[in-house]
Scaffold this motif. Structure first.
Motif: not given
Length: 55
Positions: A13-23
């Motif tokens: 839900e955060v504004p900087y999230w994108r699919e495939g993002m690593t921890p």
């Protein structure tokens, strides 16, 4: 939990999230967001690091 399925709904839900993002990418974005909240986020000039790399 694997690298592609580590994030729960709240994390996404955060504004900087994108699919495939690593921890690791998530933590870096989270730190950038927190450090620039007043000067970028509140003025509407915030752009996630991953989007900055694509320009």
């Amino acid at each position: 939990m694997n690298k592609t399925n580590w994030a729960n709904h709240n994390v996404k839900e955060v504004p900087y999230w994108r699919e495939g993002m690593t921890p690791e990418e998530y933590l870096k974005e989270e730190e950038y967001y927190a450090e620039h909240f007043e000067d970028l986020v509140q003025t509407g000039k915030y752009k996630p690091l991953w989007q900055q790399k694509n320009n």
